[in-house]
Design a protein around this motif. Sequence first.
Motif, short mmCIF file in Angstrom:
data_model
loop_
_atom_site.label_atom_id
_atom_site.label_comp_id
_atom_site.label_asym_id
_atom_site.label_seq_id
_atom_site.Cartn_x
_atom_site.Cartn_y
_atom_site.Cartn_z
N SER A 345 82.85 36.26 29.99
CA SER A 345 82.08 37.24 31.10
C SER A 345 82.57 38.50 30.82
O SER A 345 83.65 38.82 30.33
N THR A 346 81.75 39.49 31.16
CA THR A 346 81.86 40.81 31.05
C THR A 346 83.04 41.05 32.07
O THR A 346 84.03 41.97 31.84
N TRP A 347 82.82 40.55 33.40
CA TRP A 347 83.95 40.46 34.39
C TRP A 347 85.43 40.47 33.75
O TRP A 347 86.43 40.98 34.06
N GLY A 348 85.58 39.39 32.82
CA GLY A 348 86.74 39.03 32.21
C GLY A 348 87.20 40.10 31.37
O GLY A 348 88.60 40.22 31.22
N ALA A 349 86.46 40.79 30.54
CA ALA A 349 86.49 41.66 29.59
C ALA A 349 87.04 42.90 30.45
O ALA A 349 88.14 43.44 30.08
N ILE A 350 86.51 43.22 31.38
CA ILE A 350 86.85 44.37 32.24
C ILE A 350 88.37 43.97 32.80
O ILE A 350 89.00 45.21 32.63
N LEU A 351 88.63 43.08 33.59
CA LEU A 351 89.82 42.61 33.77
C LEU A 351 90.96 42.62 32.70
O LEU A 351 91.89 43.20 33.15
N LEU A 352 90.63 41.90 31.89
CA LEU A 352 91.42 42.10 30.59
C LEU A 352 91.96 43.50 30.20
O LEU A 352 92.90 43.86 30.03
N ALA A 353 90.96 44.31 30.19
CA ALA A 353 90.97 45.75 29.50
C ALA A 353 92.06 46.61 30.66
O ALA A 353 92.76 47.21 30.38
N THR A 354 91.51 46.31 31.94
CA THR A 354 92.22 47.20 33.05
C THR A 354 93.71 46.74 33.10
O THR A 354 94.49 47.74 33.12
N ILE A 355 93.95 45.57 32.88
CA ILE A 355 95.52 44.98 33.16
C ILE A 355 96.17 45.34 31.78
O ILE A 355 97.25 45.91 31.93
N SER A 356 95.38 45.48 30.85
CA SER A 356 96.27 45.99 29.57
C SER A 356 96.24 47.28 29.50
O SER A 356 97.44 47.90 29.22
N ALA A 357 95.40 47.93 30.00
CA ALA A 357 95.63 49.59 29.89
C ALA A 357 96.71 50.17 31.07
O ALA A 357 97.44 50.87 30.60
N VAL A 358 96.87 49.25 32.13
CA VAL A 358 97.87 49.56 32.88
C VAL A 358 99.30 49.34 32.33
O VAL A 358 100.13 49.88 32.38
N ALA A 359 99.44 48.01 31.64
CA ALA A 359 100.62 47.70 30.85
C ALA A 359 100.89 48.81 29.88
O ALA A 359 102.19 49.05 29.53
N PHE A 360 99.91 48.86 29.26
CA PHE A 360 100.14 50.15 28.00
C PHE A 360 100.46 51.42 28.88
O PHE A 360 101.65 52.11 28.16
N ALA A 361 100.12 51.83 29.93
CA ALA A 361 100.56 53.00 30.72
C ALA A 361 101.88 52.92 31.16
O ALA A 361 102.61 53.69 31.06
N THR A 362 102.44 51.64 31.52
CA THR A 362 103.67 51.12 31.70
C THR A 362 104.64 51.64 30.71
O THR A 362 105.79 52.08 30.83
N ILE A 363 104.12 51.27 29.62
CA ILE A 363 105.07 51.33 28.41
C ILE A 363 105.37 52.79 27.98
O ILE A 363 106.22 53.16 27.76
N LEU A 364 104.14 53.63 27.95
CA LEU A 364 104.21 54.95 27.57
C LEU A 364 105.02 55.66 28.82
O LEU A 364 105.88 56.32 28.05
N ALA A 365 105.04 55.14 29.83
CA ALA A 365 105.72 56.20 30.94
C ALA A 365 107.28 55.69 30.66
O ALA A 365 108.21 56.64 30.85
N VAL A 366 107.66 54.37 30.49
CA VAL A 366 108.93 54.02 30.33
C VAL A 366 109.80 54.65 29.22
O VAL A 366 110.85 54.99 29.14
N VAL A 367 108.63 54.49 28.00
CA VAL A 367 109.38 55.23 26.89
C VAL A 367 109.74 56.52 26.95
O VAL A 367 110.49 57.14 26.27
N ALA A 368 108.82 57.19 27.89
CA ALA A 368 108.77 58.72 28.00
C ALA A 368 110.34 58.95 28.83
O ALA A 368 111.24 59.81 28.44
N GLY A 369 110.46 58.21 29.76
CA GLY A 369 111.90 58.28 30.59
C GLY A 369 113.03 57.99 29.55
O GLY A 369 113.92 58.67 29.81
N LEU A 370 112.92 56.96 28.93
CA LEU A 370 114.04 56.40 27.98
C LEU A 370 114.34 57.76 26.92
O LEU A 370 115.59 58.21 26.79
N THR A 371 113.38 58.25 26.46
CA THR A 371 113.55 59.17 25.42
C THR A 371 113.99 60.58 26.15
O THR A 371 115.13 61.28 25.44
#
Length: 541
Positions: A345-371
């Motif tokens: 479903s499209t809803w499944g793709a939206i949910l996957l993309a949203t959660i993955s984008a949040v996880a990616f933002a998590t990674i970017l923020a943490v690597v910035a703090g570590l660096t």
Amino acid sequence: MSAVQQTVLAANEASEHRPLIITLFALFVLATLGITIWAGRQTKDAADFYAGGRQFSAFQNGLAVSGDYMSAASFLGIAGAIAIFGYDGFLYSIGFLVAWLVALLLVAEPLRNSGRYTMGDVLAYRMRQRPVRTAAGTSTIVVSIFYLLAQMAGAGVLVSLLLGITSDAGKILIVALVGILMIVYVSIGGMKGTTWVQMVKAVLLIGGTLLITFLVLLKFNFNISDLLGTAAENSGKGAAFLEPGLQYGATGTSKLDFISLGIALVLGTAGLPHILIRFYTVPDAKAARKSVNWAIGIIGGFYLMTIALGFGAAALISQEEIIASNPSGNTAAPLLALHLGGVDSTWGAILLATISAVAFATILAVVAGLTLASSSSFAHDIYANVIRKGKASGAEEVRAARWATVFIGVISIGLGALARDLNVAGLVALAFAVAASANLPTILYSLFWKRFTTQGALWSIYGGLIVAVGLVLFSPVVSGDPKAMFPEVDFAWFPLKNPGIISIPFGFLMGWLGTVLSKEEPDAKKYAELEVRSLTGTGAH
């Protein structure tokens, strides 16, 4: 439908909605870049770059600390560990949360009162500046790089899943792109930019996790017992899935590995450089203490929700599909989002993309703090106070920090590419072990032991660091195991995957031994001044 067919269907669904996925990713990245550029324009001097001008409130800093702490290990690694190992995977959540009590009771307030920008400031106050700052800077950089490995590995796995990239070259390219973004964030935004990104990311992560938790519980009519029972049945392991021993406890070695992991998780937080420097961004010690209280509440709520993430994935997705997507289970949370929304479903793709984008933002923020933590330590401790002997201007320090950011980013990209298939929670646990072995003994001795000397500090930092890193290099994490960094070779003679049970006591022992054998007379006056400063904050900044 077989696990392979489900994985192919999920990949096809992601392929059909790839433009949507890429758009959401781009929006998250552009939004955080915008915040970084805005904050960068307000960074005027070294205090702004290192400590955000000490202008953040207790709640803001607590939110940022939460953002720094809830990394790819928390969102991706723990969910995967629970989905595959059940009860034993949830032990990561318990260890990460309990660790904050050590940070709150022993470190947060006295560290904020005693230093300016880095851990080296505290150690150098009553000891010889150059050797101690060199050791503190070296330890900070090594610990940060270990932690960065986990974030890079998580980024590679996550984006590969969404974009359908299966080749090693493609995954390495993703790791490189994350490294480049990380360099840009820190170089432009400094602590102000990084802190605001952390706050936004924390809100997004909590929001995304709440949504998934609600949908999982809704699926089981808010009956947690039903959720756990279904997870145990679907895992193929039955009641053992909800009991200790699936990952740890089958052998004497695995029992020791569990104890080692627990010690590292509980003690590691109080020695993590990117967490320690957050205490310098608030105006006073009271705010530092309150920020930790806020962080405990936010992080505690998040780790409770990992029950829904991990056991929800185990209940709704087959073990074969989770492992087929990623052998260490790092994609369990995004796959759970896809299944909750509907694989076709499209809803499944939206949910996957949203959660993955949040996880990616998590990674970017943490690597910035570590660096930022490692580049600040290099610039302030090693460049300004060792190489330039205290004669560097604030502008020169910031310039050195930006160059250090590039250098550390390049190293992290190279090592992250090698670690791309390891479980990110396990990698972070290694960083905790190194931090607890090298940094924590030295900090505690310096703050609370009058006799502690420069030699004790050097022996503690270098002893703990060398033993922890050395044992990791010769452990099953690096070689001699199908899931190792180099599975095709075997030079592992240390049987445990986490060195904490050996390296942490060794760090404390070396600090004591170095002090006892030292001919240096401790400066009682300096210790008295440090004690007053650590308790009251008088003259700290």
